[in-house]
Design an enzyme around this catalytic site. Sequence first.
Site, PDB file in Angstrom:
ATOM      1  N   CYS A   1       7.462  25.252  34.265  1.00 25.37           N
ATOM      2  CA  CYS A   1       8.244  24.157  34.860  1.00 25.37           C
ATOM      3  C   CYS A   1       7.350  22.987  35.237  1.00 25.37           C
ATOM      4  O   CYS A   1       6.584  23.055  36.192  1.00 25.37           O
ATOM      5  CB  CYS A   1       8.996  24.647  36.091  1.00 25.37           C
ATOM      6  N   GLN A   2       7.459  21.912  34.498  1.00 24.94           N
ATOM      7  CA  GLN A   2       6.743  20.696  34.845  1.00 24.94           C
ATOM      8  C   GLN A   2       7.512  19.949  35.935  1.00 24.94           C
ATOM      9  O   GLN A   2       8.673  20.205  36.186  1.00 24.94           O
ATOM     10  CB  GLN A   2       6.606  19.779  33.619  1.00 24.94           C
TER      11      GLN A   2
END
Length: 340
Positions: A82-83
């Site tokens: 998850c950026q």
Amino acid sequence: MKYTSIELFAGAGGLAVGLESAGFEHIGLVEIDKYASQTLKHNRPNWNVLCEDIEQVTKRNLEQEFKIKKGELSLLSGGAPCQSFSYAGKRLGLEDTRGTMFYHYATFLNQLQPKMFLFENVKGLISHDKGNTFTTIKNIFEDEGYHIQFEVLNAWNYNVAQKRERLIVIGIRNDLVEKVAFNFPKPHKYKPVLKDVLQNVPASECAKYSEAKAKVYALVPAGGYWRDIEPEIAKEYMKSCWDREGGRTGILRRLSFDEPSLTVLTSPQMKQTDRCHPTEVRPFSIRENARIQSFPDEWEFIGSVGAKYKQIGNAVPCNMSKEIGASIIEALNIKKEQSI
């Protein structure tokens, strides 16, 4: 009752093995890493393993791909990288996350609408980007029609001889919320240590220390680290790390059989995160790390030595996965009201 699951970002199978043990039948696993995919196929030839970019998978009709109708799948599982999403002042929708791995996880939810989902990730996701990333993720889960529950679980509480914290997010489809009561598994009273899992470990490949490093490690007692040897020797070994603030307790760390392992990592020889064997001057072997991650001894890893360490270090501990899976099945075991 048949409990079906699809797993994304499956890795070498830690989560999948645990869920299988709990009672799930995997109808599909997606994993882009060729060695991890080969590990899955080697150990479970009957599993439908897709070794490809998940972006390509989500471009297809997922109901046709996995031969299941929308709403029928029991569980979607996996942990997407998850950026950070930085769209200040907006309530983000699914399309705003396009280009991230999370987008593809959410797309599976959107198209298949499983009864429940299991999303796992690092503990730090909760506070990442001042909490904005996790808020975005929760909002999208809710927009896709799910009630959300989450907790940080420590694998050491679930028959795993390792201190390893993971964020576990559980989603229940909104139309089932009134019928489904999910409870996170209760911690075990006994928490295992290394001596419980490192007896009669099968022989396997093992990384080695350099001669100079081995000489220094020979001075460190079981359960000790750099502060337990002569300062001059520790300073020479640590170099620039010597002047850093903090305890630096991972440097020159030799574990003890009377304690759990620290988090198993993807490389056994990083200076700041070493985990030396309690009685031998070496890192833990492939099979020792697998035991610490609670993989069965018969689960074989494919690839180079480095690839095997990476697969094991990235995995969710099997025993913890089994406990979570059992709680999900208990929740899914909805008893139909008897007609009067």
